[in-house]
Scaffold this motif. Structure first.
Motif, mmCIF file in Angstrom:
data_model
loop_
_atom_site.group_PDB
_atom_site.id
_atom_site.type_symbol
_atom_site.label_atom_id
_atom_site.label_comp_id
_atom_site.label_asym_id
_atom_site.label_seq_id
_atom_site.Cartn_x
_atom_site.Cartn_y
_atom_site.Cartn_z
ATOM 1 N N LYS A 1 17.249 6.761 -9.141
ATOM 2 C CA LYS A 1 18.414 6.216 -8.598
ATOM 3 C C LYS A 1 18.424 6.204 -7.142
ATOM 4 O O LYS A 1 18.813 5.292 -6.501
ATOM 5 C CB LYS A 1 19.428 6.869 -8.982
ATOM 6 C CG LYS A 1 20.047 6.731 -10.685
ATOM 7 C CD LYS A 1 21.254 7.414 -11.063
ATOM 8 C CE LYS A 1 21.542 7.058 -12.552
ATOM 9 N NZ LYS A 1 22.859 7.653 -13.068
ATOM 10 N N MET A 2 17.690 7.295 -6.491
ATOM 11 C CA MET A 2 17.486 7.403 -5.031
ATOM 12 C C MET A 2 16.590 6.209 -4.503
ATOM 13 O O MET A 2 16.952 5.734 -3.532
ATOM 14 C CB MET A 2 16.928 8.700 -4.651
ATOM 15 C CG MET A 2 18.021 9.877 -4.872
ATOM 16 S SD MET A 2 17.388 11.540 -4.299
ATOM 17 C CE MET A 2 15.687 11.284 -3.756
ATOM 18 N N LEU A 3 15.822 5.841 -5.441
ATOM 19 C CA LEU A 3 14.960 4.532 -4.983
ATOM 20 C C LEU A 3 15.430 3.349 -5.130
ATOM 21 O O LEU A 3 14.656 2.312 -4.963
ATOM 22 C CB LEU A 3 13.674 4.753 -5.795
ATOM 23 C CG LEU A 3 12.702 6.183 -5.311
ATOM 24 C CD1 LEU A 3 11.507 6.258 -6.034
ATOM 25 C CD2 LEU A 3 12.190 6.075 -3.734
ATOM 26 N N GLY A 4 16.662 3.410 -5.928
ATOM 27 C CA GLY A 4 17.284 1.975 -6.289
ATOM 28 C C GLY A 4 16.691 1.412 -7.217
ATOM 29 O O GLY A 4 16.676 0.212 -7.517
ATOM 30 N N ILE A 5 15.968 2.157 -8.410
ATOM 31 C CA ILE A 5 15.300 1.640 -9.367
ATOM 32 C C ILE A 5 16.504 1.359 -10.617
ATOM 33 O O ILE A 5 17.360 2.151 -10.911
ATOM 34 C CB ILE A 5 14.251 2.342 -9.932
ATOM 35 C CG1 ILE A 5 13.271 2.542 -9.032
ATOM 36 C CG2 ILE A 5 13.635 1.880 -11.299
ATOM 37 C CD1 ILE A 5 12.113 3.650 -9.376
ATOM 38 N N ASN A 6 16.615 -0.196 -11.156
ATOM 39 C CA ASN A 6 17.359 -0.426 -12.450
ATOM 40 C C ASN A 6 16.801 0.502 -13.472
ATOM 41 O O ASN A 6 15.720 -0.177 -13.954
ATOM 42 C CB ASN A 6 17.460 -1.651 -12.276
ATOM 43 C CG ASN A 6 18.338 -2.277 -13.626
ATOM 44 O OD1 ASN A 6 18.519 -1.417 -14.785
ATOM 45 N ND2 ASN A 6 19.231 -3.422 -13.283
ATOM 46 N N VAL A 7 17.332 1.493 -13.805
ATOM 47 C CA VAL A 7 16.957 2.250 -14.872
ATOM 48 C C VAL A 7 16.922 1.697 -16.176
ATOM 49 O O VAL A 7 15.960 1.788 -16.939
ATOM 50 C CB VAL A 7 17.664 3.812 -15.074
ATOM 51 C CG1 VAL A 7 17.208 4.565 -16.088
ATOM 52 C CG2 VAL A 7 17.395 4.529 -13.634
ATOM 53 N N SER A 8 17.934 0.855 -16.484
ATOM 54 C CA SER A 8 18.023 0.153 -17.719
ATOM 55 C C SER A 8 16.748 -0.801 -17.933
ATOM 56 O O SER A 8 16.102 -0.837 -18.701
ATOM 57 C CB SER A 8 19.432 -0.383 -17.770
ATOM 58 O OG SER A 8 20.335 0.396 -17.919
ATOM 59 N N ARG A 9 16.604 -1.615 -16.815
ATOM 60 C CA ARG A 9 15.581 -2.594 -16.919
ATOM 61 C C ARG A 9 14.123 -1.952 -16.894
ATOM 62 O O ARG A 9 13.425 -2.510 -17.588
ATOM 63 C CB ARG A 9 15.811 -3.466 -15.538
ATOM 64 C CG ARG A 9 16.904 -4.260 -15.542
ATOM 65 C CD ARG A 9 16.918 -5.449 -16.555
ATOM 66 N NE ARG A 9 18.124 -6.117 -16.513
ATOM 67 C CZ ARG A 9 18.513 -7.379 -17.354
ATOM 68 N NH1 ARG A 9 17.596 -7.560 -18.140
ATOM 69 N NH2 ARG A 9 19.572 -7.740 -17.169
ATOM 70 N N SER A 10 14.085 -0.920 -16.075
ATOM 71 C CA SER A 10 12.637 -0.235 -16.310
ATOM 72 C C SER A 10 12.422 0.237 -17.570
ATOM 73 O O SER A 10 11.336 0.305 -18.113
ATOM 74 C CB SER A 10 12.819 0.959 -15.189
ATOM 75 O OG SER A 10 12.938 0.339 -13.983
ATOM 76 N N ALA A 11 13.330 0.889 -18.174
ATOM 77 C CA ALA A 11 13.343 1.386 -19.497
ATOM 78 C C ALA A 11 13.005 0.379 -20.554
ATOM 79 O O ALA A 11 11.977 0.486 -21.564
ATOM 80 C CB ALA A 11 14.442 2.299 -20.091
ATOM 81 N N GLU A 12 13.684 -0.911 -20.511
ATOM 82 C CA GLU A 12 13.300 -1.808 -21.287
ATOM 83 C C GLU A 12 11.982 -2.413 -21.208
ATOM 84 O O GLU A 12 11.225 -2.833 -22.097
ATOM 85 C CB GLU A 12 14.391 -2.975 -21.021
ATOM 86 C CG GLU A 12 14.383 -4.116 -21.965
ATOM 87 C CD GLU A 12 15.453 -5.287 -21.687
ATOM 88 O OE1 GLU A 12 15.363 -6.295 -22.388
ATOM 89 O OE2 GLU A 12 16.324 -4.961 -20.852
ATOM 90 N N ALA A 13 11.534 -2.652 -19.738
ATOM 91 C CA ALA A 13 10.142 -2.740 -19.630
ATOM 92 C C ALA A 13 9.229 -1.858 -20.292
ATOM 93 O O ALA A 13 8.353 -2.444 -21.010
ATOM 94 C CB ALA A 13 9.979 -3.071 -17.913
ATOM 95 N N GLY A 14 9.207 -0.723 -20.183
ATOM 96 C CA GLY A 14 8.548 0.284 -20.677
ATOM 97 C C GLY A 14 8.389 0.396 -22.188
ATOM 98 O O GLY A 14 7.287 0.359 -22.624
ATOM 99 N N ILE A 15 9.595 0.012 -22.941
ATOM 100 C CA ILE A 15 9.791 0.013 -24.306
ATOM 101 C C ILE A 15 8.826 -1.390 -24.630
ATOM 102 O O ILE A 15 8.372 -1.307 -25.675
ATOM 103 C CB ILE A 15 11.196 0.046 -24.851
ATOM 104 C CG1 ILE A 15 11.779 1.389 -24.533
ATOM 105 C CG2 ILE A 15 11.355 -0.134 -26.392
ATOM 106 C CD1 ILE A 15 13.425 1.557 -24.683
ATOM 107 N N ALA A 16 9.152 -2.264 -24.004
ATOM 108 C CA ALA A 16 8.474 -3.621 -24.399
ATOM 109 C C ALA A 16 6.852 -3.455 -24.160
ATOM 110 O O ALA A 16 6.361 -3.996 -25.261
ATOM 111 C CB ALA A 16 9.044 -4.920 -23.395
ATOM 112 N N GLU A 17 6.494 -2.819 -23.363
ATOM 113 C CA GLU A 17 5.117 -2.695 -23.242
ATOM 114 C C GLU A 17 4.650 -1.683 -24.210
ATOM 115 O O GLU A 17 3.371 -1.888 -24.994
ATOM 116 C CB GLU A 17 4.763 -2.006 -21.815
ATOM 117 C CG GLU A 17 3.252 -1.607 -21.575
ATOM 118 C CD GLU A 17 2.443 -3.251 -21.533
ATOM 119 O OE1 GLU A 17 1.122 -2.680 -21.607
ATOM 120 O OE2 GLU A 17 3.061 -3.680 -21.314
#
Length: 81
Positions: free
Chosen positions: A27-43
């Motif tokens: 969150k401090m880095l401005g990362i969209n956690v939902s999209r990042s989690a989705e990308a990780g799950i997709a991989e």
């Protein structure tokens, strides 16, 4: 995940348990956690499907490789490289 980005997909709210320090840093880095989690799950899904396909087709691949080793490629004489 490219296919998921090009088609409209229905998003579903989901509860996840994440490491609190990692979540705070993201969150401090401005990362969209939902999209990042989705990308990780997709991989992870992609890798799981690849491993499953290789496991399910191991006998056919071994048979094909054994045939080529014993007989060469079926149309090798027509190769231009």
């Amino acid at each position: 995940m490219q296919a998921a980005e090009t088609t409209k997909s229905i998003r579903k709210p989901t509860n996840l348990s994440l490491d609190s320090a990692l979540l705070k840093e993201a969150k401090m880095l401005g990362i969209n956690v939902s999209r990042s989690a989705e990308a990780g799950i997709a991989e992870a899904v992609k890798l799981h499907k690849q491993r499953k396909w290789l496991k399910d087709n191991a006998r056919a691949l071994a048979s094909s490789n054994a045939y080529v080793e014993a007989n060469g490629l079926p149309l090798e004489r027509h190769r231009q490289f």
